[in-house]
Scaffold this motif. Sequence first.
Motif, PDB file in Angstrom:
ATOM      1  N   VAL A 127       0.847  -1.191   0.000  1.00  0.00           N
ATOM      2  CA  VAL A 127       0.000   0.000   0.000  1.00  0.00           C
ATOM      3  C   VAL A 127       0.882   1.240   0.000  1.00  0.00           C
ATOM      4  CG1 VAL A 127      -1.734   1.289   1.288  1.00  0.00           C
ATOM      5  CG2 VAL A 127      -1.877  -1.205   1.198  1.00  0.00           C
ATOM      6  N   GLY A 128       0.692   2.108  -0.973  1.00  0.00           N
ATOM      7  CA  GLY A 128       1.420   3.362  -1.024  1.00  0.00           C
ATOM      8  C   GLY A 128       0.890   4.346   0.004  1.00  0.00           C
ATOM      9  N   LEU A 129       1.794   5.015   0.713  1.00  0.00           N
ATOM     10  CA  LEU A 129       1.420   5.826   1.868  1.00  0.00           C
ATOM     11  C   LEU A 129       1.573   7.307   1.588  1.00  0.00           C
ATOM     12  CD1 LEU A 129       3.341   3.695   4.498  1.00  0.00           C
ATOM     13  CD2 LEU A 129       0.912   3.571   3.963  1.00  0.00           C
ATOM     14  N   THR A 130       0.710   8.102   2.242  1.00  0.00           N
ATOM     15  CA  THR A 130       0.860   9.550   2.175  1.00  0.00           C
ATOM     16  C   THR A 130       1.645  10.087   3.360  1.00  0.00           C
ATOM     17  OG1 THR A 130      -1.254   9.862   3.305  1.00  0.00           O
ATOM     18  CG2 THR A 130      -1.292   9.827   0.905  1.00  0.00           C
ATOM     19  N   TYR A 131       1.712   9.304   4.450  1.00  0.00           N
ATOM     20  CA  TYR A 131       2.466   9.691   5.637  1.00  0.00           C
ATOM     21  C   TYR A 131       3.585   8.681   5.837  1.00  0.00           C
ATOM     22  CZ  TYR A 131      -0.872  13.219   7.215  1.00  0.00           C
ATOM     23  OH  TYR A 131      -1.657  14.327   7.326  1.00  0.00           O
ATOM     24  N   ASN A 136      -0.031  -8.525  22.754  1.00  0.00           N
ATOM     25  CA  ASN A 136      -0.785  -7.473  23.421  1.00  0.00           C
ATOM     26  C   ASN A 136      -0.122  -6.110  23.329  1.00  0.00           C
ATOM     27  OD1 ASN A 136      -2.524  -9.524  24.195  1.00  0.00           O
ATOM     28  ND2 ASN A 136      -1.442  -9.883  26.119  1.00  0.00           N
ATOM     29  N   VAL A 137       0.884  -5.981  22.457  1.00  0.00           N
ATOM     30  CA  VAL A 137       1.542  -4.703  22.285  1.00  0.00           C
ATOM     31  C   VAL A 137       0.513  -3.678  21.787  1.00  0.00           C
ATOM     32  CG1 VAL A 137       3.294  -3.450  20.985  1.00  0.00           C
ATOM     33  CG2 VAL A 137       3.752  -5.770  21.795  1.00  0.00           C
ATOM     34  N   THR A 138       0.465  -2.535  22.436  1.00  0.00           N
ATOM     35  CA  THR A 138      -0.475  -1.494  22.030  1.00  0.00           C
ATOM     36  C   THR A 138       0.252  -0.417  21.261  1.00  0.00           C
ATOM     37  OG1 THR A 138      -1.873  -1.903  23.968  1.00  0.00           O
ATOM     38  CG2 THR A 138      -2.139   0.211  22.877  1.00  0.00           C
ATOM     39  N   ASP A 139      -0.183  -0.207  20.057  1.00  0.00           N
ATOM     40  CA  ASP A 139       0.483   0.752  19.180  1.00  0.00           C
ATOM     41  C   ASP A 139      -0.568   1.435  18.300  1.00  0.00           C
ATOM     42  OD1 ASP A 139       2.346   2.202  17.822  1.00  0.00           O
ATOM     43  OD2 ASP A 139       2.998   0.560  16.535  1.00  0.00           O
ATOM     44  N   ILE A 140      -1.489   2.163  18.941  1.00  0.00           N
ATOM     45  CA  ILE A 140      -2.578   2.826  18.247  1.00  0.00           C
ATOM     46  C   ILE A 140      -2.387   4.329  18.345  1.00  0.00           C
ATOM     47  CG2 ILE A 140      -5.080   3.133  18.080  1.00  0.00           C
ATOM     48  CD1 ILE A 140      -4.223   0.287  17.462  1.00  0.00           C
ATOM     49  N   ASP A 141      -2.382   4.995  17.213  1.00  0.00           N
ATOM     50  CA  ASP A 141      -2.184   6.434  17.168  1.00  0.00           C
ATOM     51  C   ASP A 141      -3.326   7.053  16.361  1.00  0.00           C
ATOM     52  OD1 ASP A 141      -1.404   9.028  16.957  1.00  0.00           O
ATOM     53  OD2 ASP A 141       0.518   8.626  15.962  1.00  0.00           O
ATOM     54  N   TYR A 142      -4.267   7.692  17.034  1.00  0.00           N
ATOM     55  CA  TYR A 142      -5.433   8.279  16.365  1.00  0.00           C
ATOM     56  C   TYR A 142      -5.163   9.698  15.865  1.00  0.00           C
ATOM     57  CZ  TYR A 142      -8.481   4.391  17.578  1.00  0.00           C
ATOM     58  OH  TYR A 142      -9.052   3.149  17.663  1.00  0.00           O
ATOM     59  N   ASP A 143      -3.922  10.148  15.977  1.00  0.00           N
ATOM     60  CA  ASP A 143      -3.613  11.505  15.544  1.00  0.00           C
ATOM     61  C   ASP A 143      -3.494  11.622  14.042  1.00  0.00           C
ATOM     62  OD1 ASP A 143      -3.643  12.441  18.123  1.00  0.00           O
ATOM     63  OD2 ASP A 143      -1.486  12.162  18.432  1.00  0.00           O
ATOM     64  N   PHE A 144      -3.390  10.472  13.356  1.00  0.00           N
ATOM     65  CA  PHE A 144      -3.271  10.557  11.893  1.00  0.00           C
ATOM     66  C   PHE A 144      -3.878   9.340  11.246  1.00  0.00           C
ATOM     67  CE2 PHE A 144       0.301   8.080  13.198  1.00  0.00           C
ATOM     68  CZ  PHE A 144       0.633   7.238  12.159  1.00  0.00           C
TER      69      PHE A 144
END
Length: 492
Positions: free
Chosen positions: A436-440, A484-492
């Motif tokens: 998947v090509g990314l913008t960020y 159970n590693v948590t790596d959620i970033d709702y800022d982007f």
Amino acid sequence: MMVETSTLGHFHHQRLDLRRWVPAFFTSHKTLLTLLWIAAFASVFLWQRNIVGGFLVYGGIPGRPMPMLRPMAFNLTDFGGVGDGVTLNTEAFERAVSAVSKFGKKGGAQLNVPPGRWLTAPFNLTSHMTLFLAEDAVILGIDDEKYWPLMPPLPSYGYGREHPGPRYGSLIHGQHLKDVVITGHNGTINGQGQSWWKKYRQKRLNHTRGPLVQIMFSSDIVITNITLRDSPFWTIHPYDCKNITIKGVTILAPVFGAPNTDGIDPDSCEDMLIEDCYISVGDDAIAVKSGWDQYGIDYGRPSMNIMIRNLVVRSMVSAGISIGSEMSGGVSNVTVENLLIWDSRRGVRIKTAPGRGAYVRQITYRNITFENVRVGIVMKTDYNEHPDDGYDPLALPILRDISFTTVHGQGVRVPVRIHGSEEIPVRNVTFKDMSVGLTYKKKHIFQCAFVQGRVIGTIYPAPCENLDRYNEQGQLVKHSASQNVTDIDYDF
């Protein structure tokens, strides 16, 4: 009366034409005729191979064969219909449907809606009926809610969905039906939802808005070759139905300012095919449901055996394809393949919460393309919207056996966001052939929390650490450090 020939009977008439044509053609075109007969035999052989116990098979999802032409046909004008966009045609539709109902034991009848603008209040269909919309025929839903009847809440919701108590019915409605076809030469059903959306935003409605087309407790339903637009609420809502085909349908609503105008919402449905559709609406293009919290658990009707394929969809405020969040009867054996999602907030999404109960399992996504999508793949387990306080917070849904194969695209901010929780973990998720090509270009753009699963082969972008790594031959390369590693970033 005029009889308008539906494309559903095309194969039947081809056979009749062939019988008349063969004798004259045979004497001078023997070689070509032989080739034609070989091709015809091969076609019939392949067609018969796809018949299992009288059912057609769509990639493992059974459904009944398309119906043939009805032995009788009527025009709406035969019953006083006036297509000027001003005259109210409700009684004409009701008289026409009553006439069609008398032919149920004789193979049914077809109601033709000629070119014109046919204003109407809600009306009911009957069994063994074809509703045929000619080219340039538009069925217009009257936008005054006083003409829309009230109905009890759906038994698996226990609530109108937007308000307690009764709800408005749908423009085109049917219950306990069998063998119903809605088709045409791409005629239109227009719900004129603008006034409904405005009143909803202004909180001037005391009851839940009605869908455009709602078929309940029915079987053998075909909706094909029409356009549906500007529904007051959900557009097509089959509820507790079996053997449904929706094919070649265009569904339109403004991408902003048209709240809850989902395209197609299979709800506690079994054996369903959705294919070759274009959907651009103000909410989910498709949302698979099966009831809400304790009401859906008690009703206990899952959505299962659903094939969704060959679609182009857009949803600027929600998702292309959703499962849930009302999934309390369970959802299983859903396949989504050959899907383009463009200019959308989310691509494919599964959403649930404590209190839903039941399960989402055996979900397969294949050949998915994202084009300018904010978040590609989403699983969310805290979608905490409930009908009332009577739900059981310990009714925890199960999410497992979900696979993504051949996922591509460009212009994506976050390709994957799987937000499981300690009480609702996501289990046995598989990713294979993803680029998947990314913008960020941030580091943590493949986001996971409380997820167990695997990555097969190399995928881009790099997956989260929660997933086991396998090579292309299916051999384990690396165990995940922690699921159970948590790596959620709702800022982007």
